[in-house]
Design a protein around this motif. Structure first.
Motif, mmCIF file in Angstrom:
data_model
loop_
_atom_site.group_PDB
_atom_site.id
_atom_site.type_symbol
_atom_site.label_atom_id
_atom_site.label_comp_id
_atom_site.label_asym_id
_atom_site.label_seq_id
_atom_site.Cartn_x
_atom_site.Cartn_y
_atom_site.Cartn_z
ATOM 1 N N ALA A 47 -5.102 -20.616 -10.147
ATOM 2 C CA ALA A 47 -5.937 -21.154 -9.164
ATOM 3 C C ALA A 47 -7.188 -20.458 -9.095
ATOM 4 C CB ALA A 47 -5.335 -21.382 -7.764
ATOM 5 N N TRP A 48 -8.334 -20.697 -9.949
ATOM 6 C CA TRP A 48 -9.421 -20.014 -10.125
ATOM 7 C C TRP A 48 -10.498 -20.047 -8.837
ATOM 8 C CZ3 TRP A 48 -9.773 -16.761 -13.889
ATOM 9 C CH2 TRP A 48 -8.508 -17.020 -15.127
ATOM 10 N N LYS A 49 -10.972 -18.891 -8.415
ATOM 11 C CA LYS A 49 -11.796 -18.665 -7.319
ATOM 12 C C LYS A 49 -13.351 -18.844 -7.856
ATOM 13 C CE LYS A 49 -8.865 -16.348 -4.149
ATOM 14 N NZ LYS A 49 -8.697 -15.219 -3.314
ATOM 15 N N SER A 50 -13.342 -18.479 -9.181
ATOM 16 C CA SER A 50 -14.860 -18.420 -9.570
ATOM 17 C C SER A 50 -15.022 -19.591 -10.635
ATOM 18 C CB SER A 50 -14.638 -17.158 -10.626
ATOM 19 O OG SER A 50 -13.792 -17.164 -11.764
#
Length: 420
Positions: free
Chosen positions: A279-282
């Protein structure tokens, strides 16, 4: 938070999409040629001429031809349908590979191999972009579109695990021409089988008109920046293929080439799976730049390594860094390019990889002939450094213009997905 992850569309749900396997299985078979062709040519021509430079040059002609014709193939598929492009393309490719193989075994002059290499590259079926287009047509408006984008990237990486290892094993263990023979056979079987699945191909796009002008994918600045980045990735694939082959010859163990390249490609695939699960935040632009920086750093040490164990470990690291860059690039295409030009955009990036690979095998082959495998490993370093500088300098062009995000059709901007 746990329930959010649980409800997020995953790979398992995607693969249960009705009709998906009718194009996934033949598509997997038919996309192997891109992964097998270059190394098959290098191993065959090197075996018949004794020169990595000549082998790299022939492979380069194939790669340049593919890079020039792949976007045209994408345009034709958008305009006339995938089946209309694939059927003649597959037959031309099989005939061209057969001619190139026969000429090489007959010790034909180098110019004759160059002539045969042109149609061989020009006719490589663009299955990856076509599969992506089929997902987009089948899942339009669904949250599974983002999952499909991640899945296709993993499939591409897996292709580079299977294809080069299979071609190398056949060329070194059976006959120098066996890799290209297998490549042509898979193209014929997989390509025709894939083309037969006409019910899942995207609808033909109407011809351009004054009211609806066609937007070329290459006219979009971000696509041009990504093409440069993918050229650098191609230099890694080409440089690694030739230099690992030369290294295995130097240590007197040609079979080690398949193992070393398999480890490199396996790192690529594993990182691809992880990229689809995290689950990428970037955003994808940041992931692309960071992944590329890691790739450049890892490639910078290849030339200094002289042991099988260390080269295997470093090759694994290089492979792990390629996937984030590739997936980040493909994800950006989906947000930068309108659906009517998306197949073309994907083929530009595929062609850029082929062009970078072609240049790399040519230069690395000559360096390996003159100075050994270590000199050939300089090619991935130079290619990634130049591409990274371009990427950082022009990264602002990778952001969609205000109000210009494309959301009408196709695979949209990818959100985090979970492995089901």
């Amino acid at each position: 938070m746990a329930s959010t992850v649980k409800n997020r569309p995953g790979y398992g749900q995607l693969l249960r999409t009705p009709g998906a396997w009718t194009f996934l299985l033949p598509g997997f078979l038919a996309r192997q040629p891109f992964a097998m062709l270059t190394i098959g040519i290098v191993l065959l021509v090197q075996s018949t001429t004794g020169s990595y430079g000549s082998a790299g040059a022939v492979a380069a002609f194939t790669g340049v031809s593919m890079a020039l014709f792949a976007p045209q193939s994408g345009k034709l598929a958008d305009r006339f349908g995938q089946r209309a492009v694939l059927l003649p393309g597959v037959l031309v490719h099989v005939a061209s590979v057969s001619a190139l193989t026969a000429l090489a075994l007959a010790n034909a002059p180098l110019w004759a191999l160059f002539v045969a290499a042109v149609p061989t590259g020009a006719s490589v079926p663009q299955i990856g972009p076509m599969v992506r287009a089929r997902w987009a047509a089948k899942l339009e408006g669904s949250q599974l579109m983002s999952t499909a984008a991640a899945f296709e990237s993993v499939t591409d990486e897996f292709t580079f695990v299977v294809g080069p290892v299979l071609a190398t094993a056949l060329c070194t263990g059976v006959h120098p021409a066996a890799g290209l023979i297998a490549e042509a056979t898979l193209t014929l079987a997989g390509g025709l089988f894939f083309a037969a699945q006409s019910r899942t191909q995207p609808a033909v796009r109407p011809a351009a008109s004054a009211d609806r002008p066609h937007v070329s994918a290459l006219s979009i600045p971000g696509v041009r920046v990504l093409a440069v980045a993918f050229l650098g990735i191609g230099s890694v694939f080409g440089g690694m293929q030739v230099s690992l082959t030369a290294f295995a010859e130097e240590i007197g163990n040609p079979g080690a080439n398949g193992l070393l390249y398999g480890i490199f490609a396996a790192g690529n695939m594993l990182a691809g799976i992880a990229c689809g699960a995290i689950a990428w935040k970037s955003g994808p632009r940041r992931r692309l730049v960071l992944g590329y920086a890691g790739l450049t750093l890892a490639a910078s040490a290849l030339w200094a390594v002289h042991s099988v164990a260390l080269l295997a470990g470093l090759g694994l690291l290089v492979g792990l860094c390629i996937a984030p860059a590739l997936i980040g690039g493909y994800t950006l295409v989906e947000s930068l390019v309108p659906a009517s030009a998306r197949t073309e955009a994907f083929t530009w990036l595929t062609g850029a990889v082929a062009l970078g690979q072609a240049a790399a095998v040519t230069v690395a082959g000559r360096l390996a002939d003159e100075s050994g495998a270590s000199a050939g490993f300089v090619v991935p370093l130079v290619g990634t450094v130049l591409a990274l500088v371009t990427l950082i300098s022009l990264r602002s062009r990778l952001s969609p213009r205000a109000g210009g995000r494309i959301a009408a059709r196709g695979m949209g901007h990818r959100v985090p997905v979970a492995v089901d």
